[in-house]
Scaffold this active site. Structure first.
Site, PDB file in Angstrom:
ATOM      1  CD  GLU A 125       8.877   0.977  58.642  1.00 22.92           C
ATOM      2  OE1 GLU A 125       9.627   1.497  57.994  1.00 22.92           O
ATOM      3  OE2 GLU A 125       7.621   1.239  58.863  1.00 22.92           O
TER       4      GLU A 125
HETATM    5  N1  CAA Z   1      18.820   1.046  48.676  1.00 19.17           N
HETATM    6  C1  CAA Z   1      18.744   0.719  47.302  1.00 19.17           C
HETATM    7  N2  CAA Z   1      19.393  -0.511  46.943  1.00 19.17           N
HETATM    8  C2  CAA Z   1      19.568  -1.135  47.989  1.00 19.17           C
HETATM    9  C3  CAA Z   1      19.718  -0.974  49.446  1.00 19.17           C
HETATM   10  C4  CAA Z   1      19.075   0.345  49.698  1.00 19.17           C
HETATM   11  N3  CAA Z   1      18.935   0.905  50.709  1.00 19.17           N
HETATM   12  N4  CAA Z   1      19.969  -1.939  50.115  1.00 19.17           N
HETATM   13  C5  CAA Z   1      20.232  -2.920  49.337  1.00 19.17           C
HETATM   14  N5  CAA Z   1      20.167  -2.456  48.128  1.00 19.17           N
HETATM   15  C6  CAA Z   1      20.482  -3.157  46.868  1.00 19.17           C
HETATM   16  C7  CAA Z   1      21.933  -3.532  46.692  1.00 19.17           C
HETATM   17  O1  CAA Z   1      22.654  -2.555  46.047  1.00 19.17           O
HETATM   18  C8  CAA Z   1      21.931  -5.003  45.800  1.00 19.17           C
HETATM   19  O2  CAA Z   1      21.623  -4.573  44.385  1.00 19.17           O
HETATM   20  P1  CAA Z   1      22.887  -5.061  43.253  1.00 19.17           P
HETATM   21  O3  CAA Z   1      22.704  -6.567  43.497  1.00 19.17           O
HETATM   22  O4  CAA Z   1      22.129  -4.525  41.903  1.00 19.17           O
HETATM   23  O5  CAA Z   1      24.158  -4.529  43.846  1.00 19.17           O
HETATM   24  C9  CAA Z   1      20.660  -5.671  46.191  1.00 19.17           C
HETATM   25  O6  CAA Z   1      19.763  -4.507  46.714  1.00 19.17           O
HETATM   26  C10 CAA Z   1      20.843  -6.584  47.328  1.00 19.17           C
HETATM   27  O7  CAA Z   1      21.392  -6.022  48.615  1.00 19.17           O
HETATM   28  P2  CAA Z   1      22.233  -6.913  49.452  1.00 19.17           P
HETATM   29  O8  CAA Z   1      23.212  -7.648  49.123  1.00 19.17           O
HETATM   30  O9  CAA Z   1      22.962  -5.862  50.487  1.00 19.17           O
HETATM   31  O10 CAA Z   1      20.967  -7.716  50.302  1.00 19.17           O
HETATM   32  P3  CAA Z   1      20.900  -8.559  51.437  1.00 19.17           P
HETATM   33  O11 CAA Z   1      19.879  -9.760  50.937  1.00 19.17           O
HETATM   34  O12 CAA Z   1      22.273  -9.127  51.845  1.00 19.17           O
HETATM   35  O13 CAA Z   1      19.642  -7.957  52.457  1.00 19.17           O
HETATM   36  C11 CAA Z   1      19.542  -6.155  54.041  1.00 19.17           C
HETATM   37  C12 CAA Z   1      20.337  -6.606  52.936  1.00 19.17           C
HETATM   38  C13 CAA Z   1      19.813  -5.128  54.521  1.00 19.17           C
HETATM   39  C14 CAA Z   1      20.014  -7.323  55.370  1.00 19.17           C
HETATM   40  C15 CAA Z   1      17.936  -6.442  54.163  1.00 19.17           C
HETATM   41  O14 CAA Z   1      17.682  -7.597  53.846  1.00 19.17           O
HETATM   42  C16 CAA Z   1      17.245  -5.804  54.974  1.00 19.17           C
HETATM   43  O15 CAA Z   1      17.076  -4.397  55.187  1.00 19.17           O
HETATM   44  N6  CAA Z   1      16.539  -6.484  55.952  1.00 19.17           N
HETATM   45  C17 CAA Z   1      15.572  -6.022  56.904  1.00 19.17           C
HETATM   46  C18 CAA Z   1      14.288  -6.281  56.341  1.00 19.17           C
HETATM   47  C19 CAA Z   1      13.213  -5.414  57.046  1.00 19.17           C
HETATM   48  O16 CAA Z   1      13.594  -3.990  57.348  1.00 19.17           O
HETATM   49  N7  CAA Z   1      11.967  -5.652  56.970  1.00 19.17           N
HETATM   50  C20 CAA Z   1      11.061  -4.889  57.793  1.00 19.17           C
HETATM   51  C21 CAA Z   1       9.731  -5.561  57.249  1.00 19.17           C
HETATM   52  S1  CAA Z   1       8.460  -4.119  56.872  1.00 19.17           S
HETATM   53  C22 CAA Z   1       8.038  -3.644  58.347  1.00 19.17           C
HETATM   54  O17 CAA Z   1       8.373  -3.971  59.361  1.00 19.17           O
HETATM   55  C23 CAA Z   1       6.680  -2.734  58.203  1.00 19.17           C
HETATM   56  C24 CAA Z   1       5.643  -3.423  58.939  1.00 19.17           C
HETATM   57  O18 CAA Z   1       4.451  -3.215  58.458  1.00 19.17           O
HETATM   58  C25 CAA Z   1       5.617  -3.995  60.182  1.00 19.17           C
END
Ligand code: CAA
Length: 380
Positions: free
Chosen positions: A363
């Site tokens: 996550e």
């Molecule tokens: N809430 C609402 N909107 C959000 C947001 C949030 N927390 N974070 C980003 N956004 C929106 C942004 O506002 C943006 O929207 P606009 O284009 O309209 O402005 C859009 O999303 C893109 O945002 P970013 O440019 O910041 O996106 P990014 O590609 O740079 O990624 C990141 C950001 C934080 C690195 C994200 O990719 C991330 O969280 N990565 C980790 C993924 C993760 O947690 N994976 C876990 C998998 S699930 C799991 O583990 C469970 C299981 O079953 C094992």
């Protein structure tokens, strides 16, 4: 912020404490040793209304608040982080996005399945080449008449080989980047859905992790969750909530490890006295206590912030980062307190140490939490 738990939250704590002591603790070591999904306990958690507890009462849930949900995960994870994980995924990652984004018909059908129907939920975002960079997935969904056709695969899916309902993310328009990703509700019974590799992991042996494969998988058009192109936002918002669950899981693991260590240190004698009488051990426990108190406050604060509405991204990432790193440090020290015994499977702390590690990874890794935290405090 009011730090006193409400009567309902106290009742959840007591109920989950009793359930964990009576049903979870006795099988936790065997669950780990045999890598067995704790099916009977999950069924009991459905009967108690804990699986799906955050679902509104009108759709079959208990309408519990986010702090109650965190407390339930924390209590389970004190003895079995796998059971805590199954619950956290079901509630936060599957029920959560359907509650937040589902149409009335989707809520009526799927939330009822995920509560009264005893169907287990999962969340499918990660792909072989899209982990931290979640937007780079290649799973596609193409609209053909009254249904979408999904192709691709997802990996490391918690509840993967036991779940009936999946919230899945796929590209509906590759040219639009994050705005070309859409979310779908997919049932494991849909044609073209299959389960691939079952993962063998360092820890969380009772939590079923698998690859999910879509081969021309037919998903009815009405199972699009939210509007087309809103999938990435739904994924990020869901993970904000999910991260509170992982913080609660890490907190529970840390608490369980400290409790085990105190019990051991009070009875284990070396050099003529219990090792708890040595200042070296006492200071370790002081540090563990401080970290656990801080992790609990951050986790509960994030849960309350979620229930209050508005954006809680920063609170969730802060809690998850701190609690997971605290859990890893505390469980490692817990093994150290136990000495050679701690390195054996006769004591639960080696399992707790293995289980704690994943909280720094899934996550969103600790590195991604730092990206989210710094992005939120500095601006882009
Ligand atoms: N809430 C609402 N909107 C959000 C947001 C949030 N927390 N974070 C980003 N956004 C929106 C942004 O506002 C943006 O929207 P606009 O284009 O309209 O402005 C859009 O999303 C893109 O945002 P970013 O440019 O910041 O996106 P990014 O590609 O740079 O990624 C990141 C950001 C934080 C690195 C994200 O990719 C991330 O969280 N990565 C980790 C993924 C993760 O947690 N994976 C876990 C998998 S699930 C799991 O583990 C469970 C299981 O079953 C094992």
């Amino acid at each position: 912020m009011d730090f006193h738990l409400t009567r309902e939250q106290e009742l959840v704590r007591q109920m989950m404490h009793d359930f964990t002591e009576n049903e979870v603790k006795p099988i936790a070591a065997e669950t780990d040793k045999t890598s067995t999904y704790p099916r009977e306990n999950i069924e009991k958690l459905f009967d108690l209304g804990v699986m799906g507890m955050i679902v509104p009462e009108e759709f079959g849930g208990a309408g519990a608040d986010d702090l109650s949900s965190a407390i339930a995960i924390e209590e389970l994870s004190k003895q079995c982080a796998s059971t805590g994980d199954i619950l956290a995924t079901h509630n936060g990652l599957c029920c959560g996005p359907i509650i937040a984004n589902g149409t009335p018909a989707q809520k009526e059908k799927y939330l009822r399945m995920l509560t009264e129907g005893h169907k287990v939920g999962a969340f499918a975002l990660t792909e072989p080449d899209a982990g931290s960079d979640a937007a780079k997935g290649t799973c596609v969904a193409e609209l053909q008449g009254d249904h979408y056709v999904l192709n691709g695969s997802k990996i490391f899916i918690t509840n993967g080989y036991v779940a009936d309902v999946f919230v899945v993310f796929a590209m509906t328009d590759k040219s639009k980047g994050t705005k070309g990703i859409s979310a779908f509700i997919v049932e494991s019974s849909f044609p073209g859905f299959s389960v691939g590799k079952h993962e063998e992991k360092l820890g969380l042996h009772g939590s079923p992790t698998a690859e999910i494969v879509f081969t021309d998988c037919i998903v009815p058009k009405e199972n699009l969750l939210g509007a087309e192109g809103k999938g990435f936002k739904i994924a990020m918002q869901t993970l904000d909530g999910g991260r509170i669950g992982i913080a609660a899981q890490a907190l529970g693991i840390a608490e369980g490890a400290m409790e085990e260590s105190i019990n051991f240190a009070k009875t284990r004698e070396q050099f003529g006295r219990p090792i708890a009488k040595f200042q070296n051990t006492q200071f370790l426990f002081a540090d563990m206590h401080v970290a656990i108190e801080a992790a609990r406050l951050l986790t509960y604060k994030a849960a309350v912030a979620k229930s209050e509405g508005g954006r809680f991204t920063l609170d969730a990432a802060t809690a998850k980062l701190f609690a997971s790193e605290a859990a890893m440090k505390i469980t490692t020290k817990a093994v150290q307190v136990h000495g050679g015994y701690g390195y054996t499977k006769d004591y639960p702390v080696e399992r707790m140490m293995r289980d704690a590690k994943i909280t720094e990874i899934y996550e969103g890794t600790s590195e991604i939490q730092r990206v989210v935290i710094s992005g939120n405090i500095l601006g882009k």
